[in-house]
Scaffold this motif. Structure first.
Motif, mmCIF file in Angstrom:
data_model
loop_
_atom_site.group_PDB
_atom_site.id
_atom_site.type_symbol
_atom_site.label_atom_id
_atom_site.label_comp_id
_atom_site.label_asym_id
_atom_site.label_seq_id
_atom_site.Cartn_x
_atom_site.Cartn_y
_atom_site.Cartn_z
ATOM 1 N N SER A 36 -32.654 41.406 -21.856
ATOM 2 C CA SER A 36 -31.283 40.927 -21.926
ATOM 3 C C SER A 36 -30.798 40.223 -20.669
ATOM 4 O O SER A 36 -29.683 39.758 -20.632
ATOM 5 N N ARG A 37 -31.638 40.149 -19.635
ATOM 6 C CA ARG A 37 -31.190 39.510 -18.400
ATOM 7 C C ARG A 37 -32.377 38.895 -17.669
ATOM 8 O O ARG A 37 -33.495 39.352 -17.792
ATOM 9 N N PRO A 38 -32.145 37.848 -16.895
ATOM 10 C CA PRO A 38 -33.229 37.267 -16.104
ATOM 11 C C PRO A 38 -33.585 38.199 -14.948
ATOM 12 O O PRO A 38 -32.755 38.973 -14.482
ATOM 13 N N PHE A 39 -34.817 38.105 -14.480
ATOM 14 C CA PHE A 39 -35.284 38.987 -13.423
ATOM 15 C C PHE A 39 -35.263 38.309 -12.076
ATOM 16 O O PHE A 39 -35.826 37.232 -11.912
ATOM 17 N N PRO A 40 -34.638 38.923 -11.093
ATOM 18 C CA PRO A 40 -34.771 38.417 -9.728
ATOM 19 C C PRO A 40 -36.157 38.761 -9.194
ATOM 20 O O PRO A 40 -36.923 39.472 -9.827
ATOM 21 N N GLU A 41 -36.481 38.255 -8.022
ATOM 22 C CA GLU A 41 -37.803 38.443 -7.417
ATOM 23 C C GLU A 41 -38.222 39.909 -7.343
ATOM 24 O O GLU A 41 -39.365 40.242 -7.634
ATOM 25 N N SER A 42 -37.309 40.796 -6.966
ATOM 26 C CA SER A 42 -37.676 42.206 -6.834
ATOM 27 C C SER A 42 -38.084 42.797 -8.180
ATOM 28 O O SER A 42 -38.988 43.623 -8.251
ATOM 29 N N ARG A 45 -41.577 41.515 -8.994
ATOM 30 C CA ARG A 45 -42.559 42.286 -8.226
ATOM 31 C C ARG A 45 -42.797 43.644 -8.875
ATOM 32 O O ARG A 45 -43.940 44.083 -8.988
ATOM 33 N N SER A 46 -41.753 44.305 -9.333
ATOM 34 C CA SER A 46 -41.940 45.610 -9.961
ATOM 35 C C SER A 46 -42.670 45.475 -11.299
ATOM 36 O O SER A 46 -43.499 46.316 -11.640
ATOM 37 N N LEU A 47 -42.395 44.407 -12.050
ATOM 38 C CA LEU A 47 -43.154 44.138 -13.278
ATOM 39 C C LEU A 47 -44.626 43.920 -12.958
ATOM 40 O O LEU A 47 -45.506 44.445 -13.641
ATOM 41 N N TYR A 48 -44.891 43.133 -11.931
ATOM 42 C CA TYR A 48 -46.266 42.864 -11.525
ATOM 43 C C TYR A 48 -46.950 44.160 -11.095
ATOM 44 O O TYR A 48 -48.073 44.452 -11.519
ATOM 45 N N THR A 49 -46.276 44.946 -10.268
ATOM 46 C CA THR A 49 -46.854 46.202 -9.782
ATOM 47 C C THR A 49 -47.167 47.136 -10.940
ATOM 48 O O THR A 49 -48.226 47.752 -10.981
ATOM 49 N N LYS A 50 -46.271 47.209 -11.901
ATOM 50 C CA LYS A 50 -46.444 48.122 -13.036
ATOM 51 C C LYS A 50 -47.527 47.655 -14.007
ATOM 52 O O LYS A 50 -48.294 48.466 -14.515
ATOM 53 N N ASN A 51 -47.598 46.347 -14.267
ATOM 54 C CA ASN A 51 -48.463 45.847 -15.338
ATOM 55 C C ASN A 51 -49.718 45.113 -14.882
ATOM 56 O O ASN A 51 -50.658 45.000 -15.665
ATOM 57 N N CYS A 52 -49.735 44.611 -13.664
ATOM 58 C CA CYS A 52 -50.824 43.721 -13.251
ATOM 59 C C CYS A 52 -51.645 44.230 -12.062
ATOM 60 O O CYS A 52 -52.831 43.928 -11.960
ATOM 61 N N ALA A 53 -50.999 44.943 -11.160
ATOM 62 C CA ALA A 53 -51.641 45.317 -9.896
ATOM 63 C C ALA A 53 -52.842 46.239 -10.070
ATOM 64 O O ALA A 53 -53.717 46.278 -9.210
ATOM 65 N N THR A 54 -52.916 46.966 -11.173
ATOM 66 C CA THR A 54 -54.055 47.848 -11.408
ATOM 67 C C THR A 54 -55.356 47.059 -11.364
ATOM 68 O O THR A 54 -56.349 47.535 -10.819
ATOM 69 N N CYS A 55 -55.360 45.863 -11.919
ATOM 70 C CA CYS A 55 -56.568 45.028 -11.935
ATOM 71 C C CYS A 55 -56.539 43.922 -10.882
ATOM 72 O O CYS A 55 -57.566 43.621 -10.282
ATOM 73 N N HIS A 56 -55.376 43.301 -10.685
ATOM 74 C CA HIS A 56 -55.291 42.160 -9.777
ATOM 75 C C HIS A 56 -54.935 42.562 -8.347
ATOM 76 O O HIS A 56 -54.947 41.708 -7.456
ATOM 77 N N GLY A 57 -54.624 43.826 -8.116
ATOM 78 C CA GLY A 57 -54.262 44.294 -6.784
ATOM 79 C C GLY A 57 -52.838 43.910 -6.428
ATOM 80 O O GLY A 57 -52.290 42.957 -6.980
ATOM 81 N N LYS A 58 -52.243 44.650 -5.513
ATOM 82 C CA LYS A 58 -50.863 44.370 -5.111
ATOM 83 C C LYS A 58 -50.719 42.995 -4.484
ATOM 84 O O LYS A 58 -49.682 42.363 -4.583
ATOM 85 N N SER A 108 -40.825 41.075 -22.589
ATOM 86 C CA SER A 108 -40.008 40.023 -23.191
ATOM 87 C C SER A 108 -40.468 38.653 -22.682
ATOM 88 O O SER A 108 -41.227 38.557 -21.712
ATOM 89 N N GLU A 109 -39.963 37.609 -23.309
ATOM 90 C CA GLU A 109 -40.270 36.246 -22.873
ATOM 91 C C GLU A 109 -39.786 36.032 -21.435
ATOM 92 O O GLU A 109 -40.474 35.403 -20.623
ATOM 93 N N ALA A 110 -38.616 36.573 -21.115
ATOM 94 C CA ALA A 110 -38.075 36.458 -19.757
ATOM 95 C C ALA A 110 -38.982 37.183 -18.752
ATOM 96 O O ALA A 110 -39.197 36.691 -17.640
ATOM 97 N N ASP A 111 -39.504 38.337 -19.134
ATOM 98 C CA ASP A 111 -40.432 39.076 -18.269
ATOM 99 C C ASP A 111 -41.678 38.242 -17.978
ATOM 100 O O ASP A 111 -42.136 38.150 -16.844
ATOM 101 N N ILE A 112 -42.225 37.644 -19.026
ATOM 102 C CA ILE A 112 -43.458 36.866 -18.882
ATOM 103 C C ILE A 112 -43.195 35.611 -18.045
ATOM 104 O O ILE A 112 -44.009 35.247 -17.193
#
Length: 124
Positions: A36-42, A45-58, A108-112
Protein backbone atom coordinates in the motif's frame (compact mmCIF):
# COMPACT_ATOMS: atom_id res chain seq x y z
CA UNK A 1 -14.37 -22.06 36.31
CA UNK A 2 -12.41 -25.18 37.29
CA UNK A 3 -8.66 -24.95 37.79
CA UNK A 4 -7.98 -27.23 34.79
CA UNK A 5 -10.04 -25.03 32.49
CA UNK A 6 -8.31 -21.90 33.81
CA UNK A 7 -4.93 -23.52 33.17
CA UNK A 8 -5.88 -24.48 29.60
CA UNK A 9 -7.15 -20.96 28.88
CA UNK A 10 -4.00 -19.39 30.30
CA UNK A 11 -1.75 -21.81 28.39
CA UNK A 12 -3.64 -21.08 25.16
CA UNK A 13 -3.31 -17.33 25.65
CA UNK A 14 0.39 -17.77 26.33
CA UNK A 15 0.83 -19.87 23.17
CA UNK A 16 -0.98 -17.29 21.03
CA UNK A 17 1.15 -14.50 22.49
CA UNK A 18 4.31 -16.48 21.79
CA UNK A 19 3.27 -17.12 18.16
CA UNK A 20 2.50 -13.43 17.63
CA UNK A 21 5.88 -12.56 19.13
CA UNK A 22 7.59 -14.92 16.66
CA UNK A 23 5.78 -13.46 13.64
CA UNK A 24 4.74 -9.86 14.35
CA UNK A 25 4.04 -9.08 10.67
CA UNK A 26 0.97 -11.30 10.74
CA UNK A 27 -0.82 -8.65 12.82
CA UNK A 28 -0.28 -5.79 10.34
CA UNK A 29 -3.43 -4.10 9.20
CA UNK A 30 -4.16 -3.81 5.48
CA UNK A 31 -3.54 -0.06 5.68
CA UNK A 32 0.09 -0.69 6.64
CA UNK A 33 0.75 -3.70 4.44
CA UNK A 34 3.72 -3.73 2.07
CA UNK A 35 1.70 -3.20 -1.10
CA UNK A 36 0.00 0.00 0.00
CA UNK A 37 2.97 2.37 0.08
CA UNK A 38 6.28 2.96 -1.70
CA UNK A 39 9.41 1.85 0.11
CA UNK A 40 12.17 4.22 1.13
CA UNK A 41 15.79 3.00 1.01
CA UNK A 42 15.72 1.59 4.55
CA UNK A 43 12.69 -0.56 3.68
CA UNK A 44 14.36 -1.77 0.47
CA UNK A 45 17.40 -2.76 2.53
CA UNK A 46 15.23 -4.66 5.00
CA UNK A 47 13.43 -6.42 2.11
CA UNK A 48 16.80 -7.34 0.63
CA UNK A 49 18.13 -8.55 3.99
CA UNK A 50 15.03 -10.65 4.62
CA UNK A 51 14.61 -12.16 1.14
CA UNK A 52 17.92 -11.96 -0.72
CA UNK A 53 20.91 -11.77 1.63
CA UNK A 54 20.77 -15.48 2.51
CA UNK A 55 22.14 -16.28 -0.96
CA UNK A 56 23.50 -12.97 -2.26
CA UNK A 57 25.06 -11.82 1.02
CA UNK A 58 24.44 -8.53 2.80
CA UNK A 59 26.88 -6.81 0.44
CA UNK A 60 25.52 -8.49 -2.73
CA UNK A 61 28.77 -10.32 -3.51
CA UNK A 62 27.36 -13.84 -2.90
CA UNK A 63 30.32 -14.83 -0.72
CA UNK A 64 28.07 -16.57 1.82
CA UNK A 65 27.86 -20.37 2.14
CA UNK A 66 24.42 -20.71 0.52
CA UNK A 67 25.42 -18.31 -2.26
CA UNK A 68 28.47 -20.37 -3.10
CA UNK A 69 26.42 -23.58 -2.93
CA UNK A 70 23.73 -22.28 -5.31
CA UNK A 71 26.10 -20.22 -7.48
CA UNK A 72 24.13 -17.06 -6.75
CA UNK A 73 24.99 -14.05 -8.90
CA UNK A 74 27.39 -11.40 -7.61
CA UNK A 75 25.07 -8.41 -7.76
CA UNK A 76 27.96 -5.95 -7.40
CA UNK A 77 29.65 -7.06 -10.65
CA UNK A 78 29.88 -3.91 -12.78
CA UNK A 79 30.07 -5.85 -16.06
CA UNK A 80 26.86 -7.75 -15.27
CA UNK A 81 25.16 -4.55 -14.08
CA UNK A 82 26.03 -2.85 -17.41
CA UNK A 83 24.63 -5.75 -19.45
CA UNK A 84 21.36 -6.36 -17.62
CA UNK A 85 18.22 -4.22 -17.86
CA UNK A 86 16.00 -3.18 -14.97
CA UNK A 87 13.23 -5.23 -16.58
CA UNK A 88 15.38 -8.37 -16.46
CA UNK A 89 16.26 -7.79 -12.80
CA UNK A 90 12.57 -7.23 -12.02
CA UNK A 91 11.59 -10.42 -13.90
CA UNK A 92 14.28 -12.46 -12.16
CA UNK A 93 13.00 -11.35 -8.76
CA UNK A 94 9.34 -11.83 -9.68
CA UNK A 95 9.59 -15.10 -11.62
CA UNK A 96 12.81 -16.61 -10.30
CA UNK A 97 15.67 -17.83 -12.41
CA UNK A 98 17.58 -21.10 -12.15
CA UNK A 99 17.84 -21.93 -8.44
CA UNK A 100 16.47 -18.53 -7.43
CA UNK A 101 12.86 -18.76 -6.24
CA UNK A 102 10.06 -16.56 -7.57
CA UNK A 103 8.88 -13.78 -5.25
CA UNK A 104 5.83 -12.47 -7.14
CA UNK A 105 3.42 -14.22 -4.75
CA UNK A 106 5.37 -13.13 -1.67
CA UNK A 107 6.19 -9.51 -2.58
CA UNK A 108 4.12 -6.71 -4.07
CA UNK A 109 4.99 -4.98 -7.34
CA UNK A 110 6.22 -1.99 -5.31
CA UNK A 111 8.46 -4.30 -3.24
CA UNK A 112 9.98 -5.81 -6.38
CA UNK A 113 10.53 -2.35 -7.92
CA UNK A 114 12.20 -1.29 -4.70
CA UNK A 115 14.48 -4.34 -4.75
CA UNK A 116 15.33 -3.70 -8.41
CA UNK A 117 16.53 -0.20 -7.52
CA UNK A 118 18.38 -1.54 -4.50
CA UNK A 119 20.21 -4.11 -6.66
CA UNK A 120 21.20 -1.32 -9.06
CA UNK A 121 22.78 0.58 -6.16
CA UNK A 122 24.99 -2.41 -5.30
CA UNK A 123 27.13 -1.84 -8.43
CA UNK A 124 30.83 -1.41 -7.62
Amino acid sequence: MSKNLQFVALAGAGLISFCLWLNPTSTASPATSAGSRPFPESDARSLYTKNCATCHGKDGRSKVFKGKLTHARDLTDAQWQDQVSDERIYNSIANGKGKMPAFKKKLSEADINSLTSFVRNLKK
